[in-house]
Scaffold this motif. Structure first.
Motif, PDB file in Angstrom:
ATOM      1  N   ASP A 200      33.346   1.077  20.604  1.00  0.00           N
ATOM      2  CA  ASP A 200      34.302   1.509  19.629  1.00  0.00           C
ATOM      3  C   ASP A 200      32.992   2.910  19.717  1.00  0.00           C
ATOM      4  O   ASP A 200      33.083   3.553  20.796  1.00  0.00           O
ATOM      5  N   ASN A 201      32.201   3.162  18.346  1.00  0.00           N
ATOM      6  CA  ASN A 201      31.473   4.192  17.919  1.00  0.00           C
ATOM      7  C   ASN A 201      29.702   3.752  18.586  1.00  0.00           C
ATOM      8  O   ASN A 201      29.257   4.608  18.100  1.00  0.00           O
ATOM      9  N   GLN A 202      29.943   2.591  18.714  1.00  0.00           N
ATOM     10  CA  GLN A 202      27.970   2.160  19.050  1.00  0.00           C
ATOM     11  C   GLN A 202      27.802   1.845  21.313  1.00  0.00           C
ATOM     12  O   GLN A 202      29.441   1.886  21.211  1.00  0.00           O
ATOM     13  N   LEU A 203      26.828   2.640  21.737  1.00  0.00           N
ATOM     14  CA  LEU A 203      26.617   2.533  22.433  1.00  0.00           C
ATOM     15  C   LEU A 203      25.213   1.365  22.471  1.00  0.00           C
ATOM     16  O   LEU A 203      24.769   2.289  21.525  1.00  0.00           O
ATOM     17  N   THR A 204      25.103   0.364  23.319  1.00  0.00           N
ATOM     18  CA  THR A 204      24.287  -0.464  23.608  1.00  0.00           C
ATOM     19  C   THR A 204      23.510  -0.184  24.656  1.00  0.00           C
ATOM     20  O   THR A 204      24.220  -1.035  25.727  1.00  0.00           O
ATOM     21  N   LEU A 205      22.758  -0.365  24.528  1.00  0.00           N
ATOM     22  CA  LEU A 205      21.769  -0.230  26.379  1.00  0.00           C
ATOM     23  C   LEU A 205      20.644  -1.414  25.621  1.00  0.00           C
ATOM     24  O   LEU A 205      19.765  -1.390  25.116  1.00  0.00           O
ATOM     25  N   THR A 206      20.921  -2.490  26.691  1.00  0.00           N
ATOM     26  CA  THR A 206      19.549  -3.763  26.909  1.00  0.00           C
ATOM     27  C   THR A 206      18.740  -3.360  27.624  1.00  0.00           C
ATOM     28  O   THR A 206      19.221  -3.146  29.274  1.00  0.00           O
ATOM     29  N   LEU A 207      17.372  -3.268  28.526  1.00  0.00           N
ATOM     30  CA  LEU A 207      16.676  -3.443  29.067  1.00  0.00           C
ATOM     31  C   LEU A 207      16.154  -4.347  29.558  1.00  0.00           C
ATOM     32  O   LEU A 207      15.215  -4.316  28.049  1.00  0.00           O
ATOM     33  N   SER A 239      18.022   3.039  17.221  1.00  0.00           N
ATOM     34  CA  SER A 239      17.649   2.408  16.503  1.00  0.00           C
ATOM     35  C   SER A 239      17.507   0.908  18.030  1.00  0.00           C
ATOM     36  O   SER A 239      18.110   1.057  18.727  1.00  0.00           O
ATOM     37  N   TYR A 240      16.031   0.111  17.519  1.00  0.00           N
ATOM     38  CA  TYR A 240      15.581  -0.862  18.322  1.00  0.00           C
ATOM     39  C   TYR A 240      15.677  -2.050  18.430  1.00  0.00           C
ATOM     40  O   TYR A 240      14.856  -1.962  17.128  1.00  0.00           O
ATOM     41  N   HIS A 241      14.914  -3.327  19.307  1.00  0.00           N
ATOM     42  CA  HIS A 241      13.984  -4.225  18.955  1.00  0.00           C
ATOM     43  C   HIS A 241      13.257  -4.707  20.117  1.00  0.00           C
ATOM     44  O   HIS A 241      14.468  -4.555  21.478  1.00  0.00           O
ATOM     45  N   MET A 242      12.911  -4.987  20.081  1.00  0.00           N
ATOM     46  CA  MET A 242      11.483  -5.442  20.835  1.00  0.00           C
ATOM     47  C   MET A 242      11.363  -6.955  20.966  1.00  0.00           C
ATOM     48  O   MET A 242      10.310  -7.178  20.005  1.00  0.00           O
ATOM     49  N   LEU A 243      11.576  -7.562  22.248  1.00  0.00           N
ATOM     50  CA  LEU A 243      11.596  -8.864  22.379  1.00  0.00           C
ATOM     51  C   LEU A 243      10.512  -9.264  23.949  1.00  0.00           C
ATOM     52  O   LEU A 243      10.697  -8.943  24.565  1.00  0.00           O
ATOM     53  N   GLY A 247       4.098 -14.646  29.680  1.00  0.00           N
ATOM     54  CA  GLY A 247       4.649 -15.819  30.154  1.00  0.00           C
ATOM     55  C   GLY A 247       6.250 -15.754  30.195  1.00  0.00           C
ATOM     56  O   GLY A 247       6.580 -15.954  31.455  1.00  0.00           O
ATOM     57  N   ASN A 248       6.680 -15.053  29.564  1.00  0.00           N
ATOM     58  CA  ASN A 248       8.562 -14.822  28.704  1.00  0.00           C
ATOM     59  C   ASN A 248       9.404 -14.354  29.063  1.00  0.00           C
ATOM     60  O   ASN A 248       9.927 -13.643  28.713  1.00  0.00           O
ATOM     61  N   GLY A 249       8.918 -12.352  29.460  1.00  0.00           N
ATOM     62  CA  GLY A 249       9.115 -11.391  29.774  1.00  0.00           C
ATOM     63  C   GLY A 249       9.356 -10.629  28.949  1.00  0.00           C
ATOM     64  O   GLY A 249       9.090 -10.545  27.590  1.00  0.00           O
ATOM     65  N   THR A 250       9.893  -9.450  29.110  1.00  0.00           N
ATOM     66  CA  THR A 250      10.827  -8.360  28.286  1.00  0.00           C
ATOM     67  C   THR A 250      11.709  -8.049  27.842  1.00  0.00           C
ATOM     68  O   THR A 250      12.490  -7.603  29.114  1.00  0.00           O
ATOM     69  N   LYS A 251      12.407  -7.618  26.380  1.00  0.00           N
ATOM     70  CA  LYS A 251      14.322  -6.967  26.861  1.00  0.00           C
ATOM     71  C   LYS A 251      13.599  -5.699  25.391  1.00  0.00           C
ATOM     72  O   LYS A 251      12.953  -6.456  23.997  1.00  0.00           O
ATOM     73  N   LEU A 252      13.905  -4.785  25.556  1.00  0.00           N
ATOM     74  CA  LEU A 252      14.419  -4.228  24.611  1.00  0.00           C
ATOM     75  C   LEU A 252      16.292  -3.634  24.933  1.00  0.00           C
ATOM     76  O   LEU A 252      16.625  -3.368  25.419  1.00  0.00           O
ATOM     77  N   THR A 253      16.389  -4.023  23.233  1.00  0.00           N
ATOM     78  CA  THR A 253      18.382  -3.574  23.497  1.00  0.00           C
ATOM     79  C   THR A 253      18.062  -2.126  22.103  1.00  0.00           C
ATOM     80  O   THR A 253      17.422  -2.079  21.469  1.00  0.00           O
ATOM     81  N   ILE A 254      18.918  -1.560  22.431  1.00  0.00           N
ATOM     82  CA  ILE A 254      18.714  -0.079  21.909  1.00  0.00           C
ATOM     83  C   ILE A 254      20.300   0.496  21.218  1.00  0.00           C
ATOM     84  O   ILE A 254      20.845   0.413  22.489  1.00  0.00           O
ATOM     85  N   GLU A 255      20.299   1.119  20.570  1.00  0.00           N
ATOM     86  CA  GLU A 255      21.810   1.114  19.806  1.00  0.00           C
ATOM     87  C   GLU A 255      21.852   2.305  19.270  1.00  0.00           C
ATOM     88  O   GLU A 255      20.851   3.079  18.141  1.00  0.00           O
ATOM     89  N   ILE A 256      22.948   3.387  19.535  1.00  0.00           N
ATOM     90  CA  ILE A 256      23.131   4.505  19.451  1.00  0.00           C
ATOM     91  C   ILE A 256      24.483   4.395  18.890  1.00  0.00           C
ATOM     92  O   ILE A 256      25.533   3.965  18.694  1.00  0.00           O
ATOM     93  N   SER A 257      24.557   5.301  17.758  1.00  0.00           N
ATOM     94  CA  SER A 257      26.073   6.154  17.335  1.00  0.00           C
ATOM     95  C   SER A 257      26.443   7.014  18.562  1.00  0.00           C
ATOM     96  O   SER A 257      25.765   8.350  18.274  1.00  0.00           O
TER      97      SER A 257
END
Length: 258
Positions: A200-207, A239-243, A247-257
């Protein structure tokens, strides 16, 4: 004073006291609301100022690169072209073979330099980010990393094109580049994955990567590595969320309108 008058005075006193207390509470609430509104306005002005500053910097950089590209094409390139023509003319006019060989070698070097300068000039003057979709830009970025043949790369995009302005595309691309560089330099990873999803009106980038991970609070509080990513996300209103865990890697999730 009679009992009735006494009761009336007490009632009036209590009414005035309650009214005074209500007025004080109302004043305090209004003051806090105005203060909160003022703080929000200052924060919005700060974000707007940062966006305007970034847009100005990008415009200046773009104009500078275009100027350099034109100078390379119009000035340096023309002089090298003329020098190449002179050496070719000398080959035809001079019959001494050893000298001709040297002149031919000089001409080849000049032609190689011309080819590289034309490529550089085109890359500087061509507004590549503005004219291409973010999906194409990400595919090109991953293609550069694949040349190293050291990492497994996964890229998933669920759309062909999405309408984004230059600033948003540029910042998203820089975020991806910085995450990849951090993964390569610090994470000791084998796999780097990226997904870009339009909903819809949201773009989610996951790295994400499968590297050694880190303590996110400790790293961000010291302003190391990820501070630039955080600033860029704020500039595009995302907005973003860093996890990440050691020993378990890294995940970055970014959401923009959008």
């Amino acid at each position: 004073m009679g009992q009735t008058e006494y009761l009336l005075v007490i009632i009036l006193f209590n009414v005035f006291l309650v009214a005074f207390i209500v007025a004080v509470i109302s004043f305090v609430v209004q003051y806090k609301n105005k203060k909160k509104e003022s703080v929000n306005q200052l924060q919005q002005q700060h974000v707007l100022h940062q966006k305007e500053l970034l847009a100005t910097q990008i415009e200046i950089q773009t104009q500078t690169m275009q100027h350099i590209g034109r100078e390379i094409h119009d000035n340096v390139g023309q002089k090298l072209t003329l020098a190449s023509l002179y050496t070719q003319q000398l080959v035809f006019e001079n019959e001494a073979l050893p000298i001709n060989d040297k002149i031919t070698g000089i001409g080849e070097l000049i032609n190689d330099a011309l080819s590289e300068l034309r490529h550089l000039s085109k890359s500087l003057t061509d507004d590549h980010i503005d004219t291409n979709d973010i999906s194409i830009l990400l595919k090109e970025e991953f293609a550069k990393i694949k040349v190293l043949k050291k990492y497994k790369l996964n890229l998933t995009v669920n759309f062909e094109s999405v309408l984004l302005n230059y600033q948003t595309k540029s910042l998203l691309l820089r975020i991806v580049q910085e995450f990849i560089q951090n993964s390569i330099k610090h994470a000791s990873c084998k796999t780097i994955s990226t997904s870009l999803v339009k909903n819809d009106n949201q773009l989610t980038l996951t790295l994400s990567d499968d590297g050694k991970g880190f303590n996110t609070e400790k790293l961000i509080s010291k302003g190391i590595g990820l501070i630039n990513i955080k600033k860029r996300i704020a500039l595009i209103g995302g907005s973003y969320h860093m996890l990440s865990k050691e020993g378990n890697g890294t995940k970055l999730t970014i959401e923009i309108s959008i």
